[in-house]
Design a protein around this motif. Structure first.
Motif, PDB file in Angstrom:
ATOM      1  N   LEU A  69       0.629  -1.059   0.274  1.00 27.05           N
ATOM      2  CA  LEU A  69      -0.138  -0.238   0.281  1.00 27.05           C
ATOM      3  C   LEU A  69       0.528   1.385  -0.178  1.00 27.05           C
ATOM      4  O   LEU A  69       1.940   1.066   0.631  1.00 27.05           O
ATOM      5  CB  LEU A  69      -1.279   0.117   0.888  1.00 27.05           C
ATOM      6  N   ILE A  70       1.111   2.105  -0.995  1.00 26.21           N
ATOM      7  CA  ILE A  70       1.441   3.730  -0.894  1.00 26.21           C
ATOM      8  C   ILE A  70       1.021   4.276  -0.974  1.00 26.21           C
ATOM      9  O   ILE A  70       0.255   4.753  -2.061  1.00 26.21           O
ATOM     10  CB  ILE A  70       2.082   3.279  -2.470  1.00 26.21           C
ATOM     11  N   GLU A  71       0.734   5.547  -0.038  1.00 23.35           N
ATOM     12  CA  GLU A  71       0.044   6.578  -0.024  1.00 23.35           C
ATOM     13  C   GLU A  71      -0.059   7.592  -1.316  1.00 23.35           C
ATOM     14  O   GLU A  71       1.787   7.394  -1.237  1.00 23.35           O
ATOM     15  CB  GLU A  71      -0.580   6.883   1.334  1.00 23.35           C
ATOM     16  N   GLY A  72      -0.442   8.535  -1.700  1.00 21.12           N
ATOM     17  CA  GLY A  72      -0.379   9.581  -2.933  1.00 21.12           C
ATOM     18  C   GLY A  72      -1.525  10.385  -2.710  1.00 21.12           C
ATOM     19  O   GLY A  72      -2.844  10.522  -2.374  1.00 21.12           O
ATOM     20  N   THR A  88      -7.368  14.419  -4.986  1.00 25.03           N
ATOM     21  CA  THR A  88      -8.200  13.285  -4.572  1.00 25.03           C
ATOM     22  C   THR A  88      -6.544  12.046  -4.156  1.00 25.03           C
ATOM     23  O   THR A  88      -5.717  12.499  -4.012  1.00 25.03           O
ATOM     24  CB  THR A  88      -8.455  12.480  -5.163  1.00 25.03           C
ATOM     25  N   ARG A  89      -6.606  12.333  -2.736  1.00 28.74           N
ATOM     26  CA  ARG A  89      -5.968  11.559  -1.513  1.00 28.74           C
ATOM     27  C   ARG A  89      -6.755   9.878  -1.742  1.00 28.74           C
ATOM     28  O   ARG A  89      -7.748   9.255  -2.168  1.00 28.74           O
ATOM     29  CB  ARG A  89      -6.103  11.802  -0.091  1.00 28.74           C
ATOM     30  N   CYS A  90      -5.387   9.251  -1.617  1.00 25.94           N
ATOM     31  CA  CYS A  90      -5.731   7.954  -2.782  1.00 25.94           C
ATOM     32  C   CYS A  90      -4.351   6.418  -1.868  1.00 25.94           C
ATOM     33  O   CYS A  90      -3.605   7.482  -1.595  1.00 25.94           O
ATOM     34  CB  CYS A  90      -5.938   7.306  -4.374  1.00 25.94           C
ATOM     35  N   SER A  91      -4.539   5.503  -2.537  1.00 29.26           N
ATOM     36  CA  SER A  91      -3.750   4.525  -1.616  1.00 29.26           C
ATOM     37  C   SER A  91      -3.518   3.748  -3.083  1.00 29.26           C
ATOM     38  O   SER A  91      -4.846   3.453  -4.038  1.00 29.26           O
ATOM     39  CB  SER A  91      -3.892   4.160  -0.763  1.00 29.26           C
ATOM     40  N   HIS A 132       9.980   4.031   1.990  1.00 23.22           N
ATOM     41  CA  HIS A 132       9.014   2.590   1.714  1.00 23.22           C
ATOM     42  C   HIS A 132       9.789   1.139   1.450  1.00 23.22           C
ATOM     43  O   HIS A 132      10.760   1.265   1.267  1.00 23.22           O
ATOM     44  CB  HIS A 132       8.255   3.207   0.255  1.00 23.22           C
ATOM     45  N   ILE A 133       8.803   0.571   2.484  1.00 22.91           N
ATOM     46  CA  ILE A 133       8.877  -1.468   2.244  1.00 22.91           C
ATOM     47  C   ILE A 133       8.106  -2.235   0.577  1.00 22.91           C
ATOM     48  O   ILE A 133       7.430  -1.688   1.350  1.00 22.91           O
ATOM     49  CB  ILE A 133       9.151  -2.104   3.105  1.00 22.91           C
TER      50      ILE A 133
END
Length: 379
Positions: free
Chosen positions: A257-260, A293-296, A342-343
């Motif tokens: 899961l990477i937030e952006g 929009t904030r998303c994952s 990030h891993i």
């Protein structure tokens, strides 16, 4: 099984003319101030193997106990074949329940355990031996009919309990963590036996489990629960490939899961800005998203390729160093630390016997994936 749901065209939930066997209408269950089940609506159809999946305390066992008649809804209705079963006592419902403990009578033989409920039913006594023999054949235990529960294995005791629960031909069989007492290898074998028996009898099964692999193996549909609510109800493949939220993606299987933030969109294609100095991640979204929009971004490790050089035609490629390696026999999972901290996990199949690993700790590598390999989530 997944194959049953998708490979053989069994999907009554997609037919607007199909009437459900079970219908929950706005069902809430409270214990004092605590809400165990919260305004729940769901339909379960005849012939389904329906799984209630979630962590401890999510409400799945309370839901099953209401179906069985051991608890009554605080609000709402539960319909079985169109009839409100709220006022119907447990012993008058066309429902049977199989517990994790199996609850077999130790002083009775296998055959006598199966016959126990039949002797207290309306079935003519002359028909009981034939029905017991039929059930013994169904669960492949005829040769063990005269043995006591302590003289057979755990997997065989599980099948005796199943035969006893099915002997009265209920419309609905409830299974509460039925395989929890078995070791992993036997549990996996028994999962397929359960599916086979369910398909042979045509009985509707509802199983409560916290074991994701078990739910994905046996179920036509899976209902993922959290805090008394259904988060997603869908076929196993869609639950895994098309989760509707970060919670479901993270709960089912392994996921990165990477937030952006959404940088741009074109149809289902979404570009995500996620770290300064890093290339945009290109993914897909099932619903339209506005820029900003904030998303994952969710992607399964098996969909991430790992290589020593950057693939020239990769839509998405990120560099990092191997931080850890998990060798699991059939697969290896590489934990790659990016420059951002990030891993990200990537999996490879160990299709050849181990000679030398392609990569080892601290190696510089590239991770790559297609624009449709991951899904963009906002919930």
């Amino acid at each position: 099984m997944q194959q049953t749901a998708n490979g053989c065209g069994f999907a009554p939930w997609q037919d607007p003319n199909e009437e459900p066997l079970i219908r929950f209408e706005g069902v809430t269950k409270k214990f004092g101030e605590f809400t165990a089940v919260d305004r729940l609506d769901v339909d379960i159809f005849k012939g389904e193997f329906f799984a209630l999946l979630g962590p401890s305390g999510c409400g799945k066992t309370t839901l099953m106990r209401m179906l069985a008649g051991f608890e009554k809804p605080t609000e709402g209705r539960i319909l079985l074949d169109g009839r409100d079963i709220g006022p119907v006592p447990p012993n008058k419902r066309a429902v049977n329940m199989m517990f994790q403990s199996y609850a077999l009578f130790p002083h009775l033989s296998v055959a006598e355990n199966i016959a126990f409920g039949l002797k207290r039913s309306d079935m003519p006594k002359t028909e009981i031996p034939g029905r017991v023999d039929e059930m013994l054949g169904l669960v492949q235990l005829r040769e063990f009919a005269g043995r006591k529960p302590h003289q057979i294995s755990g997997g065989q005791r599980q099948r005796v309990a199943l035969a006893r629960a099915l002997a009265k031909a209920p419309k609905l069989l409830l299974l509460d963590e039925p395989l929890g007492a078995l070791d992993k290898k036997l549990r996996q074998q028994t999962q397929f036996e359960l599916v086979d028996i369910q398909e042979k009898t045509g009985t509707t099964f509802v199983i409560v489990t916290h074991d994701q692999e078990e739910a994905m193996t046996v179920a036509t549909r899976v209902a993922v629960m959290d805090h008394g609510r259904l988060i997603q109800v869908d076929t196993p493949d869609r639950i895994y490939e098309m989760p509707n939220s970060v919670y479901v993606a993270d709960f089912i299987g392994d996921v990165n899961l990477i937030e952006g933030n959404v940088a741009s969109t074109e149809g289902e294609r979404v570009e995500i800005s996620w770290a300064e100095g890093q290339p945009l991640i290109v993914g897909s979204s099932a619903s339209p998203l506005a820029a900003g929009t904030r998303c994952s971004f969710a992607i399964r490790p098996e969909k991430v390729a790992i290589s020593a050089e950057r693939p020239p035609d990769a839509v998405n490629a990120i560099s990092g160093n191997i931080h850890d390696i998990a060798y699991l026999g059939n697969i290896s999972t590489y934990h790659v630390r990016l420059d951002t901290g990030h891993i990200v996990k990537a999996q490879t199949a160990n299709s050849r016997r181990i000679g030398r690993r392609d990569f080892t700790w601290e190696d510089a590598v590239w991770l790559s994936f297609t624009d449709t390999a991951g899904i963009v989530l906002t919930g």
